[in-house]
Motif scaffolding. Structure first.
Motif, PDB file in Angstrom:
ATOM      1  N   MET A  24       0.839  -1.198   0.000  1.00  0.00           N
ATOM      2  CA  MET A  24       0.000   0.000   0.000  1.00  0.00           C
ATOM      3  C   MET A  24       0.871   1.243   0.000  1.00  0.00           C
ATOM      4  N   LYS A  25       0.291   2.371  -0.431  1.00  0.00           N
ATOM      5  CA  LYS A  25       0.993   3.643  -0.394  1.00  0.00           C
ATOM      6  C   LYS A  25       0.826   4.275   0.973  1.00  0.00           C
ATOM      7  N   LYS A  26       1.829   5.043   1.399  1.00  0.00           N
ATOM      8  CA  LYS A  26       1.760   5.734   2.672  1.00  0.00           C
ATOM      9  C   LYS A  26       2.084   7.198   2.463  1.00  0.00           C
ATOM     10  N   ILE A  27       1.550   8.041   3.309  1.00  0.00           N
ATOM     11  CA  ILE A  27       1.975   9.433   3.341  1.00  0.00           C
ATOM     12  C   ILE A  27       3.208   9.502   4.223  1.00  0.00           C
ATOM     13  N   PHE A  28       4.330   9.893   3.626  1.00  0.00           N
ATOM     14  CA  PHE A  28       5.616   9.893   4.319  1.00  0.00           C
ATOM     15  C   PHE A  28       6.033  11.328   4.576  1.00  0.00           C
ATOM     16  N   PHE A  29       6.499  11.616   5.780  1.00  0.00           N
ATOM     17  CA  PHE A  29       6.927  12.960   6.140  1.00  0.00           C
ATOM     18  C   PHE A  29       8.450  12.993   6.222  1.00  0.00           C
ATOM     19  N   THR A  30       9.075  13.710   5.287  1.00  0.00           N
ATOM     20  CA  THR A  30      10.519  13.887   5.304  1.00  0.00           C
ATOM     21  C   THR A  30      10.864  15.048   6.218  1.00  0.00           C
ATOM     22  N   LEU A  31      11.716  14.806   7.188  1.00  0.00           N
ATOM     23  CA  LEU A  31      12.041  15.818   8.187  1.00  0.00           C
ATOM     24  C   LEU A  31      13.457  16.326   7.967  1.00  0.00           C
ATOM     25  N   PHE A  32      13.560  17.577   7.685  1.00  0.00           N
ATOM     26  CA  PHE A  32      14.878  18.200   7.622  1.00  0.00           C
ATOM     27  C   PHE A  32      14.994  19.150   8.807  1.00  0.00           C
ATOM     28  N   LEU A  33      15.930  18.869   9.696  1.00  0.00           N
ATOM     29  CA  LEU A  33      16.126  19.703  10.876  1.00  0.00           C
ATOM     30  C   LEU A  33      16.999  20.891  10.524  1.00  0.00           C
TER      31      LEU A  33
ATOM     32  N   THR B  73       4.713   8.620  -0.815  1.00  0.00           N
ATOM     33  CA  THR B  73       5.918   7.809  -0.934  1.00  0.00           C
ATOM     34  C   THR B  73       5.586   6.332  -0.974  1.00  0.00           C
ATOM     35  N   ILE B  74       6.273   5.624  -1.852  1.00  0.00           N
ATOM     36  CA  ILE B  74       6.214   4.169  -1.942  1.00  0.00           C
ATOM     37  C   ILE B  74       7.510   3.623  -1.372  1.00  0.00           C
ATOM     38  N   HIS B  75       7.394   2.671  -0.443  1.00  0.00           N
ATOM     39  CA  HIS B  75       8.556   2.122   0.232  1.00  0.00           C
ATOM     40  C   HIS B  75       8.921   0.766  -0.370  1.00  0.00           C
ATOM     41  N   VAL B  76      10.215   0.620  -0.634  1.00  0.00           N
ATOM     42  CA  VAL B  76      10.766  -0.664  -1.091  1.00  0.00           C
ATOM     43  C   VAL B  76      11.813  -1.090  -0.055  1.00  0.00           C
TER      44      VAL B  76
ATOM     45  N   ILE C  92       7.574   9.568  -4.662  1.00  0.00           N
ATOM     46  CA  ILE C  92       8.921   9.120  -4.342  1.00  0.00           C
ATOM     47  C   ILE C  92       8.884   7.614  -4.149  1.00  0.00           C
ATOM     48  N   VAL C  93       9.786   6.911  -4.819  1.00  0.00           N
ATOM     49  CA  VAL C  93      10.022   5.503  -4.544  1.00  0.00           C
ATOM     50  C   VAL C  93      11.249   5.460  -3.654  1.00  0.00           C
ATOM     51  N   LEU C  94      11.031   5.192  -2.369  1.00  0.00           N
ATOM     52  CA  LEU C  94      12.073   5.270  -1.360  1.00  0.00           C
ATOM     53  C   LEU C  94      12.572   3.866  -1.042  1.00  0.00           C
ATOM     54  N   VAL C  95      13.875   3.652  -1.216  1.00  0.00           N
ATOM     55  CA  VAL C  95      14.447   2.308  -1.190  1.00  0.00           C
ATOM     56  C   VAL C  95      15.333   2.143   0.041  1.00  0.00           C
ATOM     57  N   GLU C  96      15.054   1.101   0.813  1.00  0.00           N
ATOM     58  CA  GLU C  96      15.872   0.772   1.981  1.00  0.00           C
ATOM     59  C   GLU C  96      17.262   0.292   1.535  1.00  0.00           C
ATOM     60  N   ASP C  97      18.229   0.380   2.450  1.00  0.00           N
ATOM     61  CA  ASP C  97      19.551  -0.183   2.197  1.00  0.00           C
ATOM     62  C   ASP C  97      19.419  -1.656   1.815  1.00  0.00           C
TER      63      ASP C  97
END
Length: 614
Positions: free
Chosen positions: A1-10, A22-25, A44-49
């Protein structure tokens, strides 16, 4: 499923939140390609290590495919998120990443190691006739009239091998129609190979057709190879087919182009660093060093070749061409540059310790009409003629330049073969007729800055080249805003032009290399506004320069914070008069990661992010 992902830049002391669809792989989809297939434009297709053994295709989507580097700037994600294209579903589709369905620069690849690619096979291609087969784009293939943004990747150990034409061992971007545009920024492109046997082979690292920009990359250890045919461009090839369009433009800026090779056993080998044909190129602030051509056949352009009438408006500015050389029994033309049928402006370059048979520094041919202004050309070697320049039936203009200790049996500094050579206000060893020329030791030295950078071959204070260039004010050195009438270091003396690479209006660029988005310049005027600029270099190891402008007397505080908001150090904590400032920060004792620097001056507060990469 798709998720709403919050990118945090401090950004200390406050937080900025960017919502992204964002789509998580592999959490949502097990492969990167499945994530791409499910994505919509803007996702965004966001890919884990991890290691992903697949060959991916963007399928025309305006999406970002990225590792977790895009979240926190941790370069370990680049090393640890690997797309291995060594096992394609079909051997003719062996590029690791492909853009061939109408993509442009809204399609972005960020934060991966791209490896194991063997290129895409194209059964027919453009002239010459009959058509020849192509195998192109070992790591990344960007098809005809397409585009992409390739940023913050390591592209390595991709290899094309074919009996016909091979191009772009690391990246191939094909744009002979002129409608595409490719951005290649802040990548490491290393140890890629293009090897072909029947027609010719181009671009061990990058082969780009037409429009684009190649900025802040390290391009090293790439190989363009053949047994029987010609090879062009061990590091970079930028080209445009005759008749395909009127003009194309490519910016090549702030790159390290080093230790690349063009090697052919029975064919010619050219331009181990960079080749540009029929394209207007802006070549700025690059280190083009220790590139090698190897062959037993006549070849041209050890480090660089620039050719074609459509390259006439090209500009070669503030580059180092150092230590480029050849191996083999062939006749080699132009150790640093081979310029053919072109009229570029060549300003504020250092050309040192290059070698060729003819034109140890520069070889000019085919009605070229270049202008060389404020260059330092020294200690280059030609085994036959023209240690500094070999001008073969061309019109060569040299102004405000230094030619010294170049070696050749004939024409150590300049060899003129049937053309016109106009030299004025220059220091030429052995002398040369012209207005304002001198024959005196320029007294060159290397200066190490507090940032750790080195200014190569700058003038000593006692040099007779200071204030000896063309007195016309258009050639003046930059003026020191705090000492009017005097030149701003690294120029010396008054504002009259200093001969060599550290004189003239462009000299100040040697002190601070401009960022692609922001220009930091010491001007003749007091700044009109407070401004904190991006640090340079960035990423850095271990030192970086932090620069800011103060338009009036203010108490200034400059502090460094880590990603958690903890203060690391205070660099400035005092009253400062109006002016332009550069402060060096050494992070040798700190770990890799994202850091922030914050400037306070009165009511002005600004914070920026920087990346320490060890």
């Amino acid at each position: 499923m798709k998720k709403i992902f919050f990118t945090l830049f401090l950004i200390f002391p406050f937080l900025i939140v960017y919502p992204q669809d964002t789509i998580h792989v592999p959490e949502d989809y097990s492969t990167i390609q499945e994530g791409i297939n499910a994505a919509n434009n803007g996702n965004i297709v966001l890919v884990e290590d991890g290691v992903y053994t697949e060959n991916i295709n963007f399928r025309g989507k305006a999406i970002t495919v990225a590792s977790h580097f895009i979240i926190n700037g941790d370069t370990n994600h680049i090393n640890n998120t690997i797309i291995d294209g060594s096992q394609p579903n079909h051997p003719d589709s062996g590029s690791v990443v492909t853009f061939n369905s109408g993509e442009d620069t809204t399609s972005m690849l960020c934060g991966f190691t791209i490896t194991g690619g063997t290129g895409t096979f194209i059964p027919t291609g453009p002239p010459p006739s009959p058509p020849f087969n192509l195998r192109i784009g070992g790591g990344i293939y960007i098809a005809y009239d397409m585009g992409a943004k390739i940023t913050n990747n390591i592209i390595e150990q991709n290899s094309i091998s074919t009996v016909d034409y091979a191009g772009g061992g690391g990246i191939y971007a094909e744009d002979p129609g002129g409608n595409g545009y490719t951005i290649i920024e802040e990548n490491i492109i290393r140890n890629n190979t293009a090897s072909g046997e029947i027609t010719f082979t181009t671009g061990g690292g990058i082969c780009m057709g037409g429009n684009g920009r190649i900025v802040r990359n390290t391009i090293t250890g790439n190989l363009c190879h053949s047994i029987n045919t010609d090879v062009i461009g061990g590091g970079i090839v930028i080209w445009l087919l005759d008749g395909s369009q009127d003009t194309a433009y490519c910016l090549v800026e702030d790159n390290i182009i080093s230790d690349n090779k063009s090697v052919s056993v029975n064919g010619s080998a050219h331009a181990a660093g960079l080749n540009s044909s029929n394209t207007v190129i802006d070549l700025k602030n690059n280190e083009i060093t220790n590139n090698i051509v190897e062959t037993n056949v006549e070849s041209w352009g050890v480090a660089m070749h620039l050719g074609g009438l459509r390259s006439a408006e090209s500009r070669i500015e503030n580059n180092h061409f150092i230590g480029n050389h050849y191996i083999g029994s062939g006749t080699f033309y132009g150790g640093a540059m081979y310029i053919s049928n072109s009229h570029p402006m060549v300003v504020n370059n250092i050309i040192n310790n290059n070698e060729a048979n003819l034109g140890g520094g520069i070889y000019l041919v085919n009605n070229s009409q270049p202008e060389f202004i404020n260059n330092t050309i020294f200690s280059n070697t030609a085994n036959n003629a023209g240690g500094g320049f070999y001008s073969n039936q061309t019109t060569l203009t040299i102004l405000n330049s230094i030619l010294w200790e170049n070696l050749a049996p004939s024409g150590s500094q300049i060899y003129n073969n049937g053309g016109f050579v106009n030299v004025n206000y220059s220091d030429v060893e052995g002398g040369w007729s012209g207005i304002g020329n001198i024959d005196l030791d320029p007294e060159l030295m290397d200066t190490v800055l507090t940032s750790g950078d080195t200014l190569f071959a700058c003038l000593q204070y006692s040099s007779q080249c200071i204030d000896a260039g063309d007195p016309d004010s258009i050639y003046n050195d930059p003026e020191d805003p705090n000492n009017l009438g005097y030149a701003l270091w690294p120029s010396w003396g008054m504002v009259r032009n200093d001969m060599g690479a550290y004189g003239g209006p462009g000299a100040i660029k040697w002190r601070v290399v401009t960022d692609v988005n922001e220009d930091f310049q010491f001007t003749n005027e007091i700044p009109t506004a407070f401004k904190l600029l991006q640090n340079y270099p960035n990423p850095f190891n271990p030192s970086t320069a932090i620069r800011f402008n103060i338009p009036e007397l203010r108490f200034v505080i400059l502090k460094i914070y880590d990603i958690l908001g903890n203060k690391i150090t205070t660099l400035v904590n005092e009253e400062k008069p109006a002016g332009n400032y550069e402060i060096t920060w050494n992070a040798a004792n700190l770990p890799s990661g994202v850091y922030f620097y914050q400037l306070k001056a009165g009511n002005y507060v600004e914070t920026k992010k920087m990346l320490l990469l060890k």
